[in-house]
Design a protein around this motif. Structure first.
Motif, PDB file in Angstrom:
ATOM      1  N   ALA A   1       0.930  -1.231   0.114  1.00 46.57           N
ATOM      2  CA  ALA A   1      -0.031   0.003  -0.100  1.00 46.57           C
ATOM      3  C   ALA A   1       0.982   1.137   0.014  1.00 46.57           C
ATOM      4  N   HIS A   2       0.340   2.585   0.099  1.00 46.07           N
ATOM      5  CA  HIS A   2       1.146   3.813   0.081  1.00 46.07           C
ATOM      6  C   HIS A   2       0.524   4.570   1.250  1.00 46.07           C
ATOM      7  N   THR A   3       1.675   5.153   1.700  1.00 45.01           N
ATOM      8  CA  THR A   3       1.357   6.151   3.071  1.00 45.01           C
ATOM      9  C   THR A   3       1.097   7.433   2.523  1.00 45.01           C
TER      10      THR A   3
ATOM     11  N   ILE B   1      -8.111   8.531   2.999  1.00 49.28           N
ATOM     12  CA  ILE B   1      -8.758   7.355   3.055  1.00 49.28           C
ATOM     13  C   ILE B   1      -7.834   6.566   1.827  1.00 49.28           C
ATOM     14  N   ASP B   2      -7.500   7.536   0.778  1.00 44.62           N
ATOM     15  CA  ASP B   2      -6.332   6.618  -0.251  1.00 44.62           C
ATOM     16  C   ASP B   2      -5.173   7.262   0.316  1.00 44.62           C
ATOM     17  N   ASN B   3      -4.286   6.488   0.962  1.00 46.51           N
ATOM     18  CA  ASN B   3      -4.444   5.166   1.079  1.00 46.51           C
ATOM     19  C   ASN B   3      -4.294   4.547   2.411  1.00 46.51           C
ATOM     20  N   GLN B   4      -4.357   5.454   3.475  1.00 46.49           N
ATOM     21  CA  GLN B   4      -3.972   4.773   4.879  1.00 46.49           C
ATOM     22  C   GLN B   4      -5.027   3.815   5.307  1.00 46.49           C
TER      23      GLN B   4
ATOM     24  N   HIS C   1       5.572   8.056  -1.396  1.00 42.97           N
ATOM     25  CA  HIS C   1       5.737   8.747  -3.060  1.00 42.97           C
ATOM     26  C   HIS C   1       4.931   8.333  -3.752  1.00 42.97           C
ATOM     27  N   GLU C   2       3.921   7.388  -3.742  1.00 49.95           N
ATOM     28  CA  GLU C   2       3.036   6.847  -4.751  1.00 49.95           C
ATOM     29  C   GLU C   2       2.511   7.935  -5.606  1.00 49.95           C
ATOM     30  N   GLU C   3       2.173   8.896  -4.806  1.00 52.54           N
ATOM     31  CA  GLU C   3       1.339   9.948  -5.396  1.00 52.54           C
ATOM     32  C   GLU C   3       2.164  10.836  -6.389  1.00 52.54           C
ATOM     33  N   VAL C   4       3.406  10.695  -6.323  1.00 53.17           N
ATOM     34  CA  VAL C   4       4.147  11.432  -7.163  1.00 53.17           C
ATOM     35  C   VAL C   4       5.273  10.530  -7.955  1.00 53.17           C
TER      36      VAL C   4
ATOM     37  N   ALA D   1      -3.038  -3.108  -2.630  1.00 54.08           N
ATOM     38  CA  ALA D   1      -4.170  -2.461  -1.985  1.00 54.08           C
ATOM     39  C   ALA D   1      -4.050  -0.895  -2.162  1.00 54.08           C
ATOM     40  N   ASP D   2      -5.025  -0.475  -2.709  1.00 56.64           N
ATOM     41  CA  ASP D   2      -5.143   0.944  -3.067  1.00 56.64           C
ATOM     42  C   ASP D   2      -6.549   1.536  -3.257  1.00 56.64           C
ATOM     43  N   GLY D   3      -6.991   2.577  -3.057  1.00 59.68           N
ATOM     44  CA  GLY D   3      -8.323   3.221  -3.381  1.00 59.68           C
ATOM     45  C   GLY D   3      -8.809   2.825  -4.545  1.00 59.68           C
ATOM     46  N   ALA D   4     -10.155   2.271  -4.552  1.00 58.95           N
ATOM     47  CA  ALA D   4     -10.891   2.086  -5.844  1.00 58.95           C
ATOM     48  C   ALA D   4     -12.082   3.079  -6.175  1.00 58.95           C
TER      49      ALA D   4
HETATM   50 ZN    ZN Z   1      -4.003   5.619  -3.917  1.00 59.16          ZN
END
Ligand code: ZN
Length: 440
Positions: free
Chosen positions: A87-89, A239-242, A272-275, A318-321
């Protein structure tokens, strides 16, 4: 004990909300995960020290906003495969610039830089605190110490322009320039150099001169809450993605308590998933591969056994859908509508924006079934590009077979997101079975 936690789904959603509130930044998310793991008997290992076979039975590595943790099964062999959940923080937000003090027209302001694909409008007219980590000087010429801080009161605000000065905003759509329109108001008066540094110094009870640098970000001060007439919604930031991070941590603890596991259960929570994930602590870096290899080597394994372990390993990313939005249903693939509250989503994209294939989808659906949890299947519209996750990166980096899953939500990348209150527990229950080896 932990399994009972997932059975009380609303109680678990409240727990998730309070842990999100305690985790305003990726660094805090790692600290929150670390506290849960340590309570469950996991021990932090130092990557700079040698590891023994005993060390790697149950442990974790934490580096900045990234954490990798694992719990060995009953098989002591070095080539034992990993059952991984990733997942990503991090979440998109407004980050404080290195020289932030600015202002104009009688307002003191803080200059910010936009992190990731934030819905900028969602940051307007919110009472904002600030949190992050700071490098604090301890002695002259000595190394700085990294310390977390969280100002949990409304010290900042990004005010929207009045409609009288922007008459057609509702018809034309709000247009926000990242450079011109997002600086936060810190109070009244003229620009005062050092104001932000003093705020941080006061919070940590250190001298402003000893605050060297920071990774700091704006945080909504409104706490997470169950919402809706029947309290069947979780209204929260990040919520995405904690949600996935918290579910993965609890699933690891729950799976770790199971006897008779033939694999090593592991989780990787990346920053750093979002970047784009390209960083020392991102999913495109070498951190996870290095930790997995060191676990095998510490057990007395060879490079060959490491590669054998990887070849038989698998990852649930696992990540937001996207739940289907009732006001924009036409934006969703009509044969694949997704409902909040109706269980984890398996995400499929033939162009490999998601790493799921028939084999990994089947393994995850069997694991979810073992948990008594329903699964939904997502596929995006053919004329709408879909987002991506750490799934394809983890698959490409490690060669592990991977499935992309997640909790259905609305308002993804808003400062305030929304999901079903029952879904975090359902994801955690499914991930527990996955980490315990179900579906292999
Ligand atoms: Zn995400």
């Amino acid at each position: 004990m932990v399994r009972a936690m997932f059975d009380d789904r609303r109680g678990y959603a409240r727990e998730v909300g309070s842990r999100i509130d305690a985790s305003p930044t990726p660094y805090h998310a790692v600290a929150t995960a670390q506290a849960t793991l340590e309570r469950a008997g996991f021990r932090r290992l130092d990557v700079a020290l040698p590891w023994s076979a005993a060390d790697v039975a149950r442990g974790f590595v934490a580096e900045g906003g990234t954490l990798v943790a694992w719990a060995a099964g009953d098989d002591p062999g070095a080539a034992v495969p990993f059952d991984l959940a990733g997942a990503h923080t991090d979440s998109p937000n407004l980050r404080i610039r290195p020289q932030p003090d600015t202002g104009r027209a009688g307002w003191r302001q803080v200059a910010v830089e936009v992190y990731g694909g934030a819905l900028l409008n969602s940051w307007l007219d919110r009472d904002l605190g600030v949190a992050g980590r700071v490098a604090v000087r301890r002695t002259r010429g000595g190394p700085a110490e990294l310390r977390l801080f969280h100002v949990d009161r409304p010290v900042m605000r990004v005010p929207q322009l009045a409609i009288h000065l922007d008459r057609d905003v509702n018809e034309r759509g709000l247009q926000l320039n990242k450079q011109l329109h997002m600086a936060a108001v810190l109070g009244l008066g003229d620009e005062r150099p050092g104001a932000f540094r003093r705020l941080v110094a006061e919070t940590l009870d250190v001298s402003p001169d000893d605050v060297v640098s920071w990774d700091a970000m704006a945080v909504d001060t409104a706490p997470s809450t169950l919402a809706g007439l029947g309290e069947d919604l979780l209204s929260a930031p990040r919520i995405d993605n904690q949600v996935s991070c918290i579910a993965a941590v609890d699933a690891l603890v729950a799976a770790g308590e199971r006897d008779g596991r033939g694999t090593t259960a592991a989780i990787s929570l990346f920053d750093h998933e979002e970047v784009g994930s390209t960083s020392a602590t991102g999913a495109d870096g070498v951190l996870l591969a290095g930790v997995l290899e060191r676990i095998v080597l510490a057990r007395g394994g060879s490079r060959q056994e490491h590669l054998r372990a990887l070849a038989a390993s698998r990852c649930a990313s696992a990540d937001g859908a996207h739940a289907t939005h009732p006001n924009y249903a036409e934006r969703h693939e009509p044969g694949h509508w997704i409902r909040a509250g109706a269980g984890p989503v398996v995400k499929v994209n033939v162009n490999q924006r998601y790493a799921t294939d028939a084999a990994t989808q089947a393994e995850f659906e069997i694991a979810a079934d073992a948990a008594g949890v329903p699964v939904q299947r997502f596929s995006s519209r053919g004329d709408m590009p879909c987002g991506s996750t750490i799934g394809p990166l983890t698959a490409a980096r490690s060669g592990m077979r991977t499935v992309d899953v997640g909790v259905a939500q609305l308002a993804m990348h808003s400062a305030r997101e929304l999901c079903g209150a029952d879904d975090p527990a359902q994801l955690a229950a499914a991930l527990t079975e996955w980490l315990a080896g179900a579906g292999r």
